[in-house]
Design an enzyme around this catalytic site. Structure first.
Site, PDB file in Angstrom:
ATOM      1  N   TYR A 201      54.098 -15.314 -15.101  1.00 51.36           N
ATOM      2  CA  TYR A 201      55.140 -14.540 -14.347  1.00 51.36           C
ATOM      3  C   TYR A 201      54.541 -13.049 -14.273  1.00 51.36           C
ATOM      4  CZ  TYR A 201      59.372 -11.546 -14.379  1.00 51.36           C
ATOM      5  OH  TYR A 201      60.193 -10.472 -13.970  1.00 51.36           O
TER       6      TYR A 201
ATOM      7  N   ASP B  46      46.080 -10.189 -15.028  1.00 51.05           N
ATOM      8  CA  ASP B  46      47.349  -9.507 -15.405  1.00 51.05           C
ATOM      9  C   ASP B  46      47.541  -9.339 -16.872  1.00 51.05           C
ATOM     10  OD1 ASP B  46      50.949 -10.162 -14.702  1.00 51.05           O
ATOM     11  OD2 ASP B  46      49.868  -8.737 -16.178  1.00 51.05           O
TER      12      ASP B  46
ATOM     13  N   LYS C  32      53.458  -2.657 -20.876  1.00 51.66           N
ATOM     14  CA  LYS C  32      54.058  -2.729 -22.586  1.00 51.66           C
ATOM     15  C   LYS C  32      53.323  -2.050 -23.281  1.00 51.66           C
ATOM     16  CE  LYS C  32      55.207  -7.516 -21.225  1.00 51.66           C
ATOM     17  NZ  LYS C  32      56.644  -7.646 -21.454  1.00 51.66           N
TER      18      LYS C  32
HETATM   19  P1  KE4 Z   1      57.773  -5.466 -16.351  1.00 51.86           P
HETATM   20  O1  KE4 Z   1      58.398  -5.462 -14.744  1.00 51.86           O
HETATM   21  O2  KE4 Z   1      59.052  -6.337 -16.959  1.00 51.86           O
HETATM   22  O3  KE4 Z   1      57.614  -4.461 -16.855  1.00 51.86           O
HETATM   23  O4  KE4 Z   1      56.547  -6.604 -16.227  1.00 51.86           O
HETATM   24  C1  KE4 Z   1      56.640  -7.868 -15.664  1.00 51.86           C
HETATM   25  C2  KE4 Z   1      55.293  -8.479 -16.287  1.00 51.86           C
HETATM   26  C3  KE4 Z   1      54.258  -8.821 -15.727  1.00 51.86           C
HETATM   27  N1  KE4 Z   1      53.159  -9.328 -16.310  1.00 51.86           N
HETATM   28  C4  KE4 Z   1      53.421 -10.131 -17.543  1.00 51.86           C
HETATM   29  C5  KE4 Z   1      52.243 -10.926 -17.986  1.00 51.86           C
HETATM   30  C6  KE4 Z   1      54.571  -9.991 -17.967  1.00 51.86           C
HETATM   31  O5  KE4 Z   1      54.687 -10.604 -19.312  1.00 51.86           O
HETATM   32  C7  KE4 Z   1      55.634  -9.329 -17.341  1.00 51.86           C
HETATM   33  C8  KE4 Z   1      57.078  -9.083 -18.029  1.00 51.86           C
HETATM   34  N2  KE4 Z   1      57.325 -10.005 -19.220  1.00 51.86           N
HETATM   35  C9  KE4 Z   1      58.649 -10.378 -19.526  1.00 51.86           C
HETATM   36  C10 KE4 Z   1      58.576 -11.095 -20.808  1.00 51.86           C
HETATM   37  N3  KE4 Z   1      58.058 -12.550 -20.684  1.00 51.86           N
HETATM   38  C11 KE4 Z   1      59.481  -9.066 -19.688  1.00 51.86           C
HETATM   39  C12 KE4 Z   1      60.916  -9.393 -20.502  1.00 51.86           C
HETATM   40  C13 KE4 Z   1      61.866  -9.126 -19.390  1.00 51.86           C
HETATM   41  O6  KE4 Z   1      61.813  -9.742 -18.355  1.00 51.86           O
HETATM   42  O7  KE4 Z   1      63.040  -8.778 -19.694  1.00 51.86           O
END
Ligand code: KE4
Length: 433
Positions: free
Chosen positions: A143, A238, A266
């Site tokens: 993701y 990523d 994060k």
């Molecule tokens: P955000 O747009 O949520 O800040 O980041 C996206 C993203 C990009 N790359 C990786 C490897 C990620 O894990 C994420 C976001 N992670 C999720 C948890 N699996 C965020 C939690 C959520 O979607 O509420």
């Protein structure tokens, strides 16, 4: 036990669609109402009903130095008193950028954005701008945020072209995303043989954290680097989740892989909305205002978010907690698996630094289809049982758990005591939803 949360969730749904601002928080796969968190400190979170939990969600990763860390709070409050947002350059952006550039051999220039989604979306646009190619390759189960071209699932049959995994994503967008199997270099080589010079980039999580934690097999990441070099595609790593989690820098240093573009999020925001993408000077020179790849953001590089990130990275640099975090995660997993075996419950697990997952399946998963064989009913029972014992886990088998610098040995022991009780209840049929 959770009455206030139930009331708040009911009210929230009157104003916020689904009652949440991000779907995973809704506990949908668990079938229970989510808890409303009122406070967080150290390794704990406290819900609106006054219940205390040992927290393994950690705001999905940012809280690696512990929630409401006093040093981070002090820096944030001091900075906020000078203003919350200027829409103009400020030295705090350079201060955080310096720390990141100095921590990554592959990054000479960086651009801050507000979320991992923005960072991934911008990195892909950059790769397309640099190569003049339209297609990208991602891995099933990884993701990278919710931009249209990445909300793509495996197409039917042998097709390697993605199809939208969300309504609202035009097929025309999805068709530029090719899908391969994580840890399967042959699936990648086959796609490149077929689509060779149309592929701008591969985007990959160096340690996958969005199908539960899946670690790269020996040679997998190196193989991606070689394929990108052969076809002159860019390698985007990523590190939104893995950045500053396995070491002070990225998983790319642990696995000795040099990407063309790195994305981060994060931890670098310390709990505030901050993310980034970076590369060498030549590649980043394509980004506006220097180059012709446009990308912008009102609150990008926000001073308060920068302050939180600076304080967080400085603690990590100074304390270097990584061996301890890694040890605690490995210890927790091995003891959990040992306990599950005692009660005849199939359990396996993966960890990398302070991120880890257990899976209700005998075979340790190596890709998304392996994880899909995990017993999701057992996961649900485990989650609910642990919540009732004061342990707050990610509400999905397909997520990662995190340990912070402020998780004590007592926290780990209490988690294991809770797990033994839950496993015994599951084994005796008392808790099998
Ligand atoms: P955000 O747009 O949520 O800040 O980041 C996206 C993203 C990009 N790359 C990786 C490897 C990620 O894990 C994420 C976001 N992670 C999720 C948890 N699996 C965020 C939690 C959520 O979607 O509420």
């Amino acid at each position: 036990m959770f009455e206030k949360s139930k009331e708040l969730f009911k009210e929230a749904k009157e104003y916020i669609i689904g009652g949440v601002d991000s779907p995973v928080r809704a506990f949908k796969s668990i079938g229970e109402d989510p808890l409303f968190i009122k406070k967080a400190k150290g390794s704990k979170v406290y819900d609106e009903d006054g219940n205390e939990f040992i927290d393994y969600v950690n705001s999905w990763g940012p809280a690696i130095v512990g929630h409401s860390n006093d040093i981070v709070l002090k820096k944030v409050i001091e900075t906020a008193q000078n203003g919350l947002s200027f829409g103009a350059p400020c030295s705090l952006e350079t201060e955080l950028a310096k720390r990141i550039v100095n921590a990554f051999d592959s990054i000479e220039r960086i651009r801050f954005v507000n979320s991992g989604t923005e960072a991934a979306m911008s990195a892909i646009r950059l790769a397309r701008g640099v190569t003049g190619r339209d297609n990208i390759l991602k891995f099933i189960g990884c993701y990278h945020g919710h931009s249209d071209g990445l909300l793509v699932g495996a197409g039917s049959g042998a097709s390697t072209f993605g199809v939208p995994s969300s309504k609202g994503v035009p097929l025309d967008f999805a068709k530029h995303t090719l899908l391969a199997e994580y840890n399967d270099l042959d699936s990648v080589a086959k796609i490149f043989e077929e689509h060779s010079d149309t592929i701008a980039a591969i985007i990959v999580e160096p340690v996958a954290g969005n199908m539960g934690v899946i670690t790269p097999k020996d040679g997998f990441l190196k193989g991606l680097r070689e394929i990108c070099d052969k076809y002159r595609s860019l390698l985007i790593i990523d590190e939104v989740m893995s950045g500053f989690r396995l070491t002070y820098g990225g998983a790319q240093h642990i696995y000795n892989i040099k990407p063309d573009i790195t994305i981060l999020g994060k931890v670098i925001g310390g709990g505030f909305p901050a993310a980034a993408y970076g590369a060498n000077k030549d590649i980043m020179s394509y980004i506006s205002p220097e180059g012709d790849v446009y990308q912008a953001g009102t609150l990008s590089g926000n001073p308060v978010a920068m302050a939180a990130g600076i304080a967080t990275l400085d603690i990590l640099k100074q304390k270097n907690p990584y061996d301890n975090l890694t040890y605690n995660a490995q210890k927790l997993i091995s003891r959990l698996i040992g306990l599950a075996v005692e009660y005849g419950i199939p359990l396996s697990g993966n960890s990398a630094g302070s991120m880890f997952s257990v899976f209700f399946t005998e075979k340790t998963p190596e890709n998304y289809s392996d994880v899909q064989k995990s017993n999701l009913n057992l996961f649900k029972s485990y989650f609910i049982g642990m919540l009732n014992e004061g342990i707050y886990l990610p509400p999905s088998q397909f997520e990662a758990n995190f340990i912070t610098m402020q998780h004590t040995l007592a926290d780990i022991e209490n988690t294991l005591v809770a797990a033994e009780k839950v496993f015994s209840e599951i084994a005796s049929g008392k808790l099998y939803v």
